[in-house]
Design a protein around this motif. Structure first.
Motif, PDB file in Angstrom:
ATOM      1  N   HIS A  94       0.858  -1.179   0.000  1.00 21.31           N
ATOM      2  CA  HIS A  94       0.000   0.000   0.000  1.00 21.31           C
ATOM      3  C   HIS A  94       0.898   1.235   0.000  1.00 21.31           C
ATOM      4  O   HIS A  94       2.120   1.123   0.100  1.00 21.31           O
ATOM      5  CB  HIS A  94      -0.918   0.005   1.234  1.00 21.31           C
ATOM      6  CG  HIS A  94      -0.156   0.060   2.512  1.00 21.31           C
ATOM      7  ND1 HIS A  94       0.287  -1.075   3.184  1.00 21.31           N
ATOM      8  CD2 HIS A  94       0.314   1.121   3.217  1.00 21.31           C
ATOM      9  CE1 HIS A  94       0.958  -0.697   4.253  1.00 21.31           C
ATOM     10  NE2 HIS A  94       1.002   0.621   4.298  1.00 21.31           N
ATOM     11  N   HIS A  96       1.294   5.674   1.179  1.00 18.57           N
ATOM     12  CA  HIS A  96       0.880   6.846   1.968  1.00 18.57           C
ATOM     13  C   HIS A  96       1.258   8.064   1.123  1.00 18.57           C
ATOM     14  O   HIS A  96       2.337   8.056   0.495  1.00 18.57           O
ATOM     15  CB  HIS A  96       1.618   6.899   3.313  1.00 18.57           C
ATOM     16  CG  HIS A  96       1.422   5.656   4.134  1.00 18.57           C
ATOM     17  ND1 HIS A  96       0.453   5.544   5.109  1.00 18.57           N
ATOM     18  CD2 HIS A  96       2.058   4.443   4.105  1.00 18.57           C
ATOM     19  CE1 HIS A  96       0.509   4.328   5.653  1.00 18.57           C
ATOM     20  NE2 HIS A  96       1.470   3.643   5.059  1.00 18.57           N
ATOM     21  N   GLU A 106       5.847   8.836   5.281  1.00 18.47           N
ATOM     22  CA  GLU A 106       5.767   8.606   6.735  1.00 18.47           C
ATOM     23  C   GLU A 106       7.172   8.748   7.341  1.00 18.47           C
ATOM     24  O   GLU A 106       7.372   9.491   8.300  1.00 18.47           O
ATOM     25  CB  GLU A 106       5.199   7.212   7.007  1.00 18.47           C
ATOM     26  CG  GLU A 106       3.762   7.065   6.530  1.00 18.47           C
ATOM     27  CD  GLU A 106       2.968   6.096   7.360  1.00 18.47           C
ATOM     28  OE1 GLU A 106       3.404   4.924   7.516  1.00 18.47           O
ATOM     29  OE2 GLU A 106       1.910   6.479   7.874  1.00 18.47           O
ATOM     30  N   HIS A 119       4.784   0.854   1.028  1.00 17.75           N
ATOM     31  CA  HIS A 119       5.074  -0.158   2.058  1.00 17.75           C
ATOM     32  C   HIS A 119       4.703  -1.535   1.533  1.00 17.75           C
ATOM     33  O   HIS A 119       3.539  -1.795   1.214  1.00 17.75           O
ATOM     34  CB  HIS A 119       4.282   0.138   3.337  1.00 17.75           C
ATOM     35  CG  HIS A 119       4.784   1.333   4.066  1.00 17.75           C
ATOM     36  ND1 HIS A 119       4.025   2.014   4.986  1.00 17.75           N
ATOM     37  CD2 HIS A 119       5.972   1.981   4.014  1.00 17.75           C
ATOM     38  CE1 HIS A 119       4.723   3.028   5.463  1.00 17.75           C
ATOM     39  NE2 HIS A 119       5.924   3.027   4.894  1.00 17.75           N
ATOM     40  N   THR A 200       2.087   1.462  11.245  1.00 18.84           N
ATOM     41  CA  THR A 200       1.779   2.889  11.373  1.00 18.84           C
ATOM     42  C   THR A 200       0.280   3.161  11.287  1.00 18.84           C
ATOM     43  O   THR A 200      -0.153   4.307  11.270  1.00 18.84           O
ATOM     44  CB  THR A 200       2.494   3.717  10.275  1.00 18.84           C
ATOM     45  OG1 THR A 200       1.982   3.299   8.992  1.00 18.84           O
ATOM     46  CG2 THR A 200       3.994   3.530  10.330  1.00 18.84           C
TER      47      THR A 200
END
Ligand SMILES: COc1ccc(/C(C)=C/C(=O)O)cc1
Ligand SMILES: [Zn+2]
Length: 263
Positions: A94, A96, A106, A119, A200
């Protein structure tokens, strides 16, 4: 400091309904990687990824990011080497990202933010038989982090970008086959930072060996714009919210050492 208290208030992203405190949170992620404080470890090996594109199953919007999920019932898509002693199975990847190209990652490197971060989530299949088990264990997970920069179009990513309009809303899912996540890794996977941290997003468990690539990949502005066209909200909700800024605030290093595989 945040590390000494038994409970640490993990400043949750406003979108979360997750727990406000994480018991004993002294190994939380993400963190800033302070390059001059990282320690070269000559024992760190090159990463060995062996991904089978046919184990790709679906892509879905979970209301926080979009996940590309892999069949992890056998050791078909695996990660070994690097800082790891065991074999880890790929279960999903996935991203961010931010609402602008100025932020979105992140992790940071000497406080430098990237527009997005990939990630790749793996679990220890030598020690555990299910992802859900491994999530709770100290040596349960290994996540490869790759920074994204805006530049030339990423040809391999386009197949994924083209599937996103079909999963605009939370809880939507489409079948997604034959995607080789190796195409999302940078050319050089020998240079990375590694440290012990956590998920996270909830359950935020401190079960992750983080492997953050030094080299980034490039995607086009238009490809990133399609990420931002996704929605946090389901089709039924009155107010639609753009899926942007789905990153967690940075956590204290709590005295942790980040090791590097390169000098
Ligand atoms: C058991 O439920 C889970 C939900 C999310 C995750 C991950 C993989 C979170 C993250 O990427 O930070 C794991 C388990
Ligand atoms: Zn993530």
């Amino acid at each position: 400091t945040a590390c000494s208290s038994k409970y640490v208030l993990s400043q949750m992203h406003p979108m979360w309904q997750g727990p406000l405190a994480v018991p004993g949170g002294d190994r939380q992620s993400p963190i800033d990687i302070v390059v001059r404080k990282s320690v070269f470890d000559s024992e760190l090996k090159p990463l060995v990824t062996d991904y089978d594109p046919h184990t790709c199953q679906q892509i879905w919007n979970n209301g926080y990011s979009f996940l590309v999920e892999y069949d992890d019932t056998t050791d078909k898509s695996t990660l070994r080497g690097g800082p790891l002693r065991d074999k880890f199975r790929l279960c999903q990847f996935h991203f961010h990202w931010g609402e602008s190209n100025a932020w979105g990652s992140e992790h940071t490197v000497d406080r430098r933010l990237f527009p997005a971060e990939l990630h790749l989530v793996h679990w220890n299949s030598d020690k555990y038989s299910l992802f859900e088990e491994a999530v709770m264990e100290e040596n349960g997970l290994a996540v490869i982090g790759v920074f994204l920069k805006v530049g030339k179009r990423h040809e391999g990513l386009q197949k994924l970008v083209d599937a996103l309009p079909a999963i605009r809303h939370k809880d939507s899912v489409v079948e997604f086959n034959r995607f080789d996540p190796a195409c999302l890794l940078p050319v050089n996977t020998d240079d990375y930072w590694t440290y012990h941290g956590s998920l996270t997003t909830p359950p935020l468990t401190e079960s992750v060996s983080w492997i953050v690539m030094k080299q980034h990949i490039e995607v086009s502005h238009d490809q990133l714009a399609v990420f931002r066209s996704l929605l946090f909200t389901s089709a039924e909700e009155d107010v639609q919210k753009s899926m942007v800024n789905n990153f967690r605030v940075q956590q204290s290093p709590c005295g942790r050492t980040v090791r590097s595989s390169f000098t």
